[in-house]
Design an enzyme around this catalytic site. Sequence first.
Site: not given
Lengths: 99, 480
Positions: B79, B154, B178
Amino acid sequence: MKITEQEVKYVADLANLQLSAEETARMAHDLDGILSHIDKLNELDVTGVEPMAQVLYDSGETDTLREDVIEPSLDNQAALANAPLSGAGQFKVPKIIER
Amino acid sequence: MDIAKLTISGIQEGLRNRQFSATELTQEALAFARGENSKTNAYLTFSEERALQTASAVDEKLSRGEAPGALAGVPIAVKDVIVTKGLRTTCGSKMLEHFIPPYDATAVQRLEAAGGVIIGKANCDEFAMGSSNENSAYGPVRNPVALDRVPGGSSGGSAAVVAQGTAAVSLGSDTGGSIRQPASFCGVVGVTPTYGRVSRYGLVAFASSLDHIGPFARNVEDAAILLQTIAGRDPKDATSAFAPVPDYRESLGKDVRGLRVGLPKEYFAHLDSESGDQIHKGIELLKQQGCEIVDVSLPHTDYAVACYYIICTAEASANLARYDGVRYTRRSAQAKTLQDMYRMTRGEGFGAECKRRIMLGTYVLSSGYYDAYYLKAQKVRSLIARDFQQAFTQVDALVTPVSPFPAFKLGEKLDDPIQMYLSDIYTITGDLAGIPCMSVPCGNTAEGLPVGMQILTRHFDESGMFRLASAFEQAGGFAV
């Protein structure tokens, strides 16, 4: 309204955040909605409840500290490499004090 | 080889049998990921040079007959809020568009030390703020299962790449759900470990008392292997725990007969019917495996979203203060004075959701409001954590839905922050209490949208969580 555009401008100032007029109006509306939802917490009686700032309590205050020995760190050039403006080994910022 | 379906153990076997080399696998994975990215926008940056270097080192070790590491040759996406030395890390923000970190996050170091091949950086909501991955400054990620829908946020990019098969596993970060919510929306396994289990060194801070790094994988075993690799004390993160890391693979495939599984009634209140059906079928499966199902109550659940949005925004407002035009690549070209430099840089660099959270955080911490909001929220956090402690005196694990509904359509909730925030209603509590929790696939709706089941256990009992998840995955035929 719980929060006015005047208050939004005051908070934006505290947060060092420039907002356009349109963003200010939208922010007042959004924060108003969110704060109304947050008011739900007032239903709870928290008398005598300890606040929880961190999740894990079971280690002593100094357990997590490293030995105080010098270790390699980023050199000056690497630390400045992402700065939008640098020079003479330092970050450059707009002039603060007039001579 | 079908690159989209490879698992860690499949890759290790392929390398051992000389079916392919790590370099060949990496080249194929990179080409596949680049090709597929036009559909989902799940990658922001590819890492060709670094990936091929790591792969070549793995091949050299193999040719010398040395053990190449638990993740040898495994294509991994990270990420884009986790820093990678020399590899652009944007946090999904224009604020860091050109940021090249000068060091690696500990989790990244550990992955590569185990032979893992980082092929790219996964798209995400700006500074990990969002529940749909529509807040990235580089465009939304699309759910590979249904391209008109969100992948969740997210860590939407990290979930999408694993679902799509362009990475075998990935790293995400979880502050209020997330990892688990996008895992649920995309039909993959997502794990939020105990707070402190994985070092946060090199994770760009959003809300420091809530942030976790954790794995995405296509099955429970891969998630366990990935967590095993990155877990453990790191002297560079004072909040990383001293707790020893057990061998998670030992807990896989074990019998779960007699385990007491709690169903907190508050988590079944807002469910849509199709998600509810899948979860109830999942609970039935656990019963068939011999688990004892126990009704429990977590009475402060309904206060979690309010509590969370005070604490996370307060911490975010402090953490994001560092982006002021001095150190991190962006400075407003219009600014003439120091004060203007701060205000304009931040006004231009942050997107709408970041601004909203910085403002809310600054408001709740400001003079006169601290006690009414921040201090109160910290006390409510104690009550929520106590609910879990109490429940775990009665049961070994809790099972709940991950989200009240499956993946929603792009744009559907974008104009209503409260509705968006409420999509994390079942995941936020786990982060507030700091306990390990995960999403494991549990079936699909009639339309084919994945539904995830959440498993929560006591602090540092990831083994118990994996044990239940693995039995469930096997019983339901969800294993890849």
